[in-house]
Design an enzyme around this catalytic site. Sequence first.
Site, PDB file in Angstrom:
ATOM      1  N   PHE A 150       0.803  -1.228   0.000  1.00  0.00           N
ATOM      2  CA  PHE A 150       0.000   0.000   0.000  1.00  0.00           C
ATOM      3  C   PHE A 150       0.836   1.279   0.000  1.00  0.00           C
ATOM      4  CE2 PHE A 150       0.805  -0.159   4.599  1.00  0.00           C
ATOM      5  CZ  PHE A 150       1.041   1.178   4.858  1.00  0.00           C
ATOM      6  N   LYS A 174      -1.109  -7.259  -9.124  1.00  0.00           N
ATOM      7  CA  LYS A 174      -2.074  -7.403  -8.023  1.00  0.00           C
ATOM      8  C   LYS A 174      -1.842  -6.222  -7.084  1.00  0.00           C
ATOM      9  CE  LYS A 174      -3.092  -8.598  -4.253  1.00  0.00           C
ATOM     10  NZ  LYS A 174      -3.685  -7.637  -3.279  1.00  0.00           N
ATOM     11  N   GLU A 177      -5.097  -3.900  -1.860  1.00  0.00           N
ATOM     12  CA  GLU A 177      -6.546  -3.642  -1.768  1.00  0.00           C
ATOM     13  C   GLU A 177      -6.827  -2.322  -1.043  1.00  0.00           C
ATOM     14  OE1 GLU A 177      -4.723  -5.937  -0.458  1.00  0.00           O
ATOM     15  OE2 GLU A 177      -5.498  -6.770   1.406  1.00  0.00           O
ATOM     16  N   SER A 227       5.194  -6.919   3.421  1.00  0.00           N
ATOM     17  CA  SER A 227       5.738  -7.263   4.740  1.00  0.00           C
ATOM     18  C   SER A 227       6.528  -8.570   4.669  1.00  0.00           C
ATOM     19  CB  SER A 227       4.587  -7.422   5.727  1.00  0.00           C
ATOM     20  OG  SER A 227       3.761  -8.495   5.306  1.00  0.00           O
ATOM     21  N   CYS A 282       9.793   1.637   3.530  1.00  0.00           N
ATOM     22  CA  CYS A 282      10.667   0.535   3.953  1.00  0.00           C
ATOM     23  C   CYS A 282      12.094   1.027   4.124  1.00  0.00           C
ATOM     24  CB  CYS A 282      10.603  -0.602   2.951  1.00  0.00           C
ATOM     25  SG  CYS A 282      11.249  -0.127   1.359  1.00  0.00           S
ATOM     26  N   GLU A 376       9.265  -3.871  13.170  1.00  0.00           N
ATOM     27  CA  GLU A 376       8.928  -2.782  12.248  1.00  0.00           C
ATOM     28  C   GLU A 376       7.662  -2.096  12.771  1.00  0.00           C
ATOM     29  OE1 GLU A 376       7.525  -3.862   8.240  1.00  0.00           O
ATOM     30  OE2 GLU A 376       8.663  -2.147   7.497  1.00  0.00           O
TER      31      GLU A 376
HETATM   32  P1  NAD Z   1       1.429  -6.633   3.101  1.00  0.00           P
HETATM   33  O1  NAD Z   1       2.464  -7.695   3.163  1.00  0.00           O
HETATM   34  O2  NAD Z   1       0.344  -6.658   4.107  1.00  0.00           O
HETATM   35  O3  NAD Z   1       0.697  -6.673   1.669  1.00  0.00           O
HETATM   36  C1  NAD Z   1       1.431  -6.712   0.467  1.00  0.00           C
HETATM   37  C2  NAD Z   1       0.604  -7.446  -0.585  1.00  0.00           C
HETATM   38  O4  NAD Z   1       0.368  -8.786  -0.150  1.00  0.00           O
HETATM   39  C3  NAD Z   1      -0.761  -6.806  -0.823  1.00  0.00           C
HETATM   40  O5  NAD Z   1      -1.021  -6.796  -2.204  1.00  0.00           O
HETATM   41  C4  NAD Z   1      -1.722  -7.729  -0.054  1.00  0.00           C
HETATM   42  O6  NAD Z   1      -2.982  -7.820  -0.663  1.00  0.00           O
HETATM   43  C5  NAD Z   1      -1.025  -9.079  -0.118  1.00  0.00           C
HETATM   44  N1  NAD Z   1      -1.291  -9.912   1.080  1.00  0.00           N
HETATM   45  C6  NAD Z   1      -1.569  -9.483   2.341  1.00  0.00           C
HETATM   46  N2  NAD Z   1      -1.709 -10.549   3.171  1.00  0.00           N
HETATM   47  C7  NAD Z   1      -1.506 -11.647   2.426  1.00  0.00           C
HETATM   48  C8  NAD Z   1      -1.505 -13.058   2.720  1.00  0.00           C
HETATM   49  N3  NAD Z   1      -1.752 -13.522   3.941  1.00  0.00           N
HETATM   50  N4  NAD Z   1      -1.259 -13.919   1.709  1.00  0.00           N
HETATM   51  C9  NAD Z   1      -1.003 -13.465   0.456  1.00  0.00           C
HETATM   52  N5  NAD Z   1      -0.998 -12.155   0.128  1.00  0.00           N
HETATM   53  C10 NAD Z   1      -1.242 -11.254   1.090  1.00  0.00           C
HETATM   54  O7  NAD Z   1       2.207  -5.229   3.096  1.00  0.00           O
HETATM   55  P2  NAD Z   1       1.571  -3.775   3.186  1.00  0.00           P
HETATM   56  O8  NAD Z   1       1.036  -3.568   4.559  1.00  0.00           O
HETATM   57  O9  NAD Z   1       0.713  -3.507   2.022  1.00  0.00           O
HETATM   58  O10 NAD Z   1       2.889  -2.879   2.989  1.00  0.00           O
HETATM   59  C11 NAD Z   1       3.746  -2.528   4.030  1.00  0.00           C
HETATM   60  C12 NAD Z   1       4.925  -3.463   4.137  1.00  0.00           C
HETATM   61  O11 NAD Z   1       5.624  -3.509   2.903  1.00  0.00           O
HETATM   62  C13 NAD Z   1       5.943  -3.016   5.171  1.00  0.00           C
HETATM   63  O12 NAD Z   1       6.377  -4.142   5.877  1.00  0.00           O
HETATM   64  C14 NAD Z   1       7.064  -2.435   4.338  1.00  0.00           C
HETATM   65  O13 NAD Z   1       8.333  -2.451   4.944  1.00  0.00           O
HETATM   66  C15 NAD Z   1       7.025  -3.333   3.155  1.00  0.00           C
HETATM   67  N6  NAD Z   1       7.656  -2.733   1.998  1.00  0.00           N
HETATM   68  C16 NAD Z   1       8.880  -3.208   1.652  1.00  0.00           C
HETATM   69  C17 NAD Z   1       9.557  -2.653   0.602  1.00  0.00           C
HETATM   70  C18 NAD Z   1      10.914  -3.139   0.223  1.00  0.00           C
HETATM   71  O14 NAD Z   1      11.420  -2.714  -0.792  1.00  0.00           O
HETATM   72  N7  NAD Z   1      11.545  -4.008   0.981  1.00  0.00           N
HETATM   73  C19 NAD Z   1       8.969  -1.594  -0.133  1.00  0.00           C
HETATM   74  C20 NAD Z   1       7.699  -1.156   0.232  1.00  0.00           C
HETATM   75  C21 NAD Z   1       7.053  -1.734   1.311  1.00  0.00           C
END
Ligand code: NAD
Length: 485
Positions: A150, A174, A177, A227, A282, A376
């Site tokens: 997000f 994808k 959401e 994450s 991140c 985090e």
């Molecule tokens: P998230 O992991 O909750 O969601 C990321 C994606 O995974 C979304 O599209 C979501 O729909 C999907 N998802 C969520 N739960 C899932 C599950 N149980 N099974 C399969 N798919 C699932 O992350 P977020 O809250 O959207 O974003 C924040 C996180 O992203 C933070 O931890 C941040 O550090 C990380 N991030 C990392 C980088 C990097 O380059 N390392 C860059 C941006 C964000």
Amino acid sequence: MKYEAVKNYYNGQFFESAATESLDVVSPIDGNLLSRVPMSPVGELNAAVASAKTAFEGWSRTPIKERVQVFFKYRYLLEKNFDELTALVSEENGKTWDEAKAEVEKSIELTEFACSMPQLVSGEILEVSKGVECRTEHFPLGVVASIVPFNFPLMVPNWTMPNALVLGNAMIMKPSELVPLSCLRMAELLKEAGLPDGVFNIVNGGKEIVAGICEHPDINAVSFVGSTRVAKIVYRAATANLKRCVALGGAKNHLFVLPDANPTMTATNVTASMSGCAGQRCMAASAMLAVGDVDPIIDGICAEARKVVPGVNLGAVISKAAKERIEGYITEAEKAGAKVLVDGRGAVVAGKEKGTYVGPTVIDHVTPDMSVAREEIFGPVISIMRTKTIDEAVRIENANPYGNAASVFTQSGGLARYIMEHASAGMVGVNIGVPVPREPFSFGGWNDSRFGANDITGKSSIEFWTKLKKTTTKWNPEAGINWMS
Ligand code: NAD
């Protein structure tokens, strides 16, 4: 509802989902309902993959010099629609105008890099034996997927999409959401730029769609950003199904502050790093290792943090749940004996009472066992740990399971070099709070911040989005035959 319900996009058209479940898309700025996003059934993923598979045939055979023309136009359209895209990113994610603007600027820069691909993938040729040549060529993988988080609704999709497509792949995106609107606009701009139907597709949904992507026999590679918890799920599932995968996870970035650091520059950089994008980056500073006597610098950080005002120069955090989680961390640290020097709990912006804001927060005398030191937080919070020596600080940083970024603030080249060598992180900064490598360098952390062999952007992404063909040729029959030929 300000926008119509979110649709899926494949074969160059928007389709209303047959989903029985949908979620509200809410602006974190003021809590207003923007749209609804479908939790699409897997059948819609199958339709999108079929459209990508068909489109791949023609697109992959189009010379890269022609493919790249679409992206010169796409870059122009990003610029032409700059303010509208900025407003959309800000609205759905909660960023300030300037932060959202930077996200569009970065998307343009990423597209410019993709436009330079013909110069980077020309392959190699060498006479390896008398009259015998070996030549290498990059071939696209086929249908690939990009699952995004997000916190950068436009920039992270542009980390993957332009490079993957210029290199000849077709993609299923994808979106998160929580912020699905910027991706839809991206699809419209790509179509306007002349991208053939089916090369770029969007399927909205949650974990069922992600699982479907990891299992789909016609998807050859999966990139994930989000994450660490979900990165592990995706990496395991995709590779168990024999797909190529790079999965970027969360972060706990440590800043080492040494007593000889420039006080003003350090205070402004640390504060900007921890509070920019409301700490939802991140690459955000999350833990500060205060080595020796750096009290004047900590005073400077507090003074800078007080200038960061929710709703003015500080955006919202993504949701009510995120606000509660972040404030919970601060309260827990306080109860465990840490000292909250600047307290961002309970922030409310007048006229936007339903917005979800957390003010900048500086917590001192944090110990390494506290959850604010280890986990985090993903909010505008910095946890300061005091150490007597540099090596003690290095041990704390090294013990953390993440490894995205680390930075050191000092005027000593030798000490900067020492920390650069010893920090267990993929991206390191010297006197820089957010050490994001810009193209052609690649973005990617170490340890639990990245699973898979490649970085996600820059030159490293070429290896991820392509496979190498090695051709050995001999045309001159008069060339002698030896054991090598
Ligand atoms: P998230 O992991 O909750 O969601 C990321 C994606 O995974 C979304 O599209 C979501 O729909 C999907 N998802 C969520 N739960 C899932 C599950 N149980 N099974 C399969 N798919 C699932 O992350 P977020 O809250 O959207 O974003 C924040 C996180 O992203 C933070 O931890 C941040 O550090 C990380 N991030 C990392 C980088 C990097 O380059 N390392 C860059 C941006 C964000």
